[in-house]
Motif scaffolding. Structure first.
Motif, short mmCIF file in Angstrom:
data_model
loop_
_atom_site.label_atom_id
_atom_site.label_comp_id
_atom_site.label_asym_id
_atom_site.label_seq_id
_atom_site.Cartn_x
_atom_site.Cartn_y
_atom_site.Cartn_z
N ALA A 81 38.96 79.60 52.85
CA ALA A 81 39.12 78.97 51.54
C ALA A 81 40.08 77.78 51.59
O ALA A 81 39.86 76.75 50.94
N LYS A 82 41.16 77.91 52.39
CA LYS A 82 42.10 76.79 52.52
C LYS A 82 41.43 75.57 53.15
O LYS A 82 41.65 74.43 52.72
N ALA A 83 40.62 75.80 54.18
CA ALA A 83 39.94 74.68 54.83
C ALA A 83 38.91 74.05 53.91
O ALA A 83 38.71 72.83 53.92
N MET A 104 34.07 77.83 47.24
CA MET A 104 34.39 76.51 46.68
C MET A 104 35.11 76.66 45.35
O MET A 104 36.11 75.98 45.09
N ALA A 105 34.59 77.56 44.49
CA ALA A 105 35.22 77.78 43.19
C ALA A 105 36.66 78.28 43.36
O ALA A 105 37.58 77.80 42.70
N ARG A 106 36.85 79.24 44.27
CA ARG A 106 38.20 79.73 44.56
C ARG A 106 39.11 78.60 45.02
O ARG A 106 40.25 78.47 44.56
N ALA A 107 38.60 77.77 45.93
CA ALA A 107 39.40 76.67 46.47
C ALA A 107 39.83 75.69 45.38
O ALA A 107 40.86 75.03 45.52
N LEU A 108 39.05 75.62 44.32
CA LEU A 108 39.35 74.72 43.21
C LEU A 108 40.15 75.40 42.10
O LEU A 108 40.40 74.80 41.06
N GLY A 109 40.51 76.67 42.32
CA GLY A 109 41.37 77.37 41.36
C GLY A 109 40.64 78.20 40.33
O GLY A 109 41.27 78.71 39.39
N TRP A 148 20.62 86.67 44.78
CA TRP A 148 21.07 87.82 45.58
C TRP A 148 22.59 87.86 45.56
O TRP A 148 23.26 87.47 46.51
N HIS A 149 23.17 88.33 44.46
CA HIS A 149 24.63 88.36 44.37
C HIS A 149 25.07 89.38 43.32
O HIS A 149 24.31 89.75 42.43
N GLY A 150 26.33 89.81 43.46
CA GLY A 150 26.95 90.71 42.50
C GLY A 150 28.26 90.18 41.95
O GLY A 150 28.85 90.77 41.06
N ASP A 151 28.72 89.05 42.49
CA ASP A 151 29.93 88.38 41.99
C ASP A 151 29.54 87.12 41.25
O ASP A 151 28.44 86.58 41.42
N ARG A 152 30.45 86.64 40.43
CA ARG A 152 30.27 85.39 39.72
C ARG A 152 31.59 84.62 39.77
O ARG A 152 32.64 85.19 40.04
N HIS A 153 31.53 83.33 39.50
CA HIS A 153 32.74 82.51 39.44
C HIS A 153 32.79 81.78 38.12
O HIS A 153 31.76 81.54 37.47
N ASP A 154 33.99 81.44 37.67
CA ASP A 154 34.15 80.55 36.52
C ASP A 154 33.80 79.12 36.95
O ASP A 154 33.81 78.81 38.15
N LEU A 155 33.52 78.28 35.99
CA LEU A 155 33.26 76.87 36.30
C LEU A 155 34.56 76.23 36.78
O LEU A 155 35.57 76.24 36.07
N PRO A 156 34.57 75.67 37.99
CA PRO A 156 35.81 75.08 38.50
C PRO A 156 36.24 73.87 37.69
O PRO A 156 35.40 73.14 37.13
N PRO A 157 37.54 73.61 37.61
CA PRO A 157 38.02 72.41 36.92
C PRO A 157 37.40 71.15 37.52
O PRO A 157 37.32 71.01 38.74
N GLY A 158 36.94 70.26 36.66
CA GLY A 158 36.36 69.01 37.12
C GLY A 158 34.92 69.08 37.55
O GLY A 158 34.33 68.07 37.94
#
Length: 243
Positions: A81-83, A104-109, A148-158
């Motif tokens: 995630a850092k990279a 990507m979403a995690r990396a963007l907060g 094919w997923h069981g997780d979701r992410h919030d919309l990243p800032p920007g």
């Protein structure tokens, strides 16, 4: 005077792979036809190739059955995630698919969390106004894609939201023309779906999903879906390379 016959330098595409059968699929021949040399790095088996992630002409982060915040169980996820965050900060071309989009979403907060249900199977996505003006536009005809997923992410800032389903509002996002995150699997070669059914057998069983249903649906949608997927990836790569 002899003409300069030197070959142009090859472009490099690095794909981060988390399980062997979730590879570039139909995207790999598209990349090779455009002059990319494709290399895989197997996460967890190999060290996170942070320097190569920064320098590659194109980075693709593929899917997998672990979570984007599973640092405790899979410590490499934090370094990955850092990279990815460094790549995004440099505004270098990046495609994330499923787990890749979540990283990507995690990396963007943005938050990444379980949905409480599994979204597995073939179904269309609904494009937003931004989606209709994006490389995803070919999917506006209702072509079913592979979820094919069981997780979701919030919309990243920007980021711009491009697509949604009733089950999961965040199906695709873009940052500029250089970064694209897809929750669904446009890259999958449906001729190889059996590998997914075997590799994810425990997940399918826990979700109460009959593999024979997916096996029956695949040949019905394969030709149309593969064509739309190639159109999406071709348009996105055109934009990335023109930037």
């Amino acid at each position: 005077m002899l003409a300069d016959t030197a070959c142009p330098p090859m472009k490099t595409a690095l794909a981060l792979r988390h399980v062997p059968f979730e590879h570039l699929g139909i995207m790999q021949p598209l990349l090779e036809a455009r002059g990319y040399t494709v290399r895989y790095a197997d996460m967890g088996v190999q060290s996170v190739p942070a320097d190569e992630m920064a320098s590659a002409d194109l980075l693709i982060v593929l899917g997998g059955p672990i979570g984007a915040y599973d640092d405790k169980t899979y410590p490499f996820v934090r370094e990955e995630a850092k990279a990815i965050a460094r790549r995004l900060a440099a505004r270098r071309p990046l495609l994330g698919i499923c787990l890749g989009a979540q990283l990507m979403a995690r990396a963007l907060g943005a938050a990444v969390k379980p949905m409480g249900v599994k979204e597995i199977g073939f179904a269309p996505v609904t494009l937003t106004a931004d989606g209709l003006n994006s490389p995803l536009a070919p999917l506006a005809d209702g072509t079913p894609v592979l979820h094919w997923h069981g997780d979701r992410h919030d919309l990243p800032p920007g980021a711009r939201r491009l697509a949604s389903t009733v089950t999961c509002a965040e199906q695709a996002f873009a940052i500029g023309d250089h970064a694209l995150g897809l929750q669904f699997h446009l890259e999958a070669n449906l001729d190889e779906l059996e590998a997914w059914l075997i590799g994810h057998a425990a997940e399918l069983g826990a979700a109460g999903i009959d593999p024979s249903a997916l096996r029956a649906q695949a040949p019905v949608v394969a030709e149309r879906l593969s064509q739309r997927a190639r159109e999406v990836f071709t348009t996105w790569l055109d934009r990335v390379e023109a930037a």
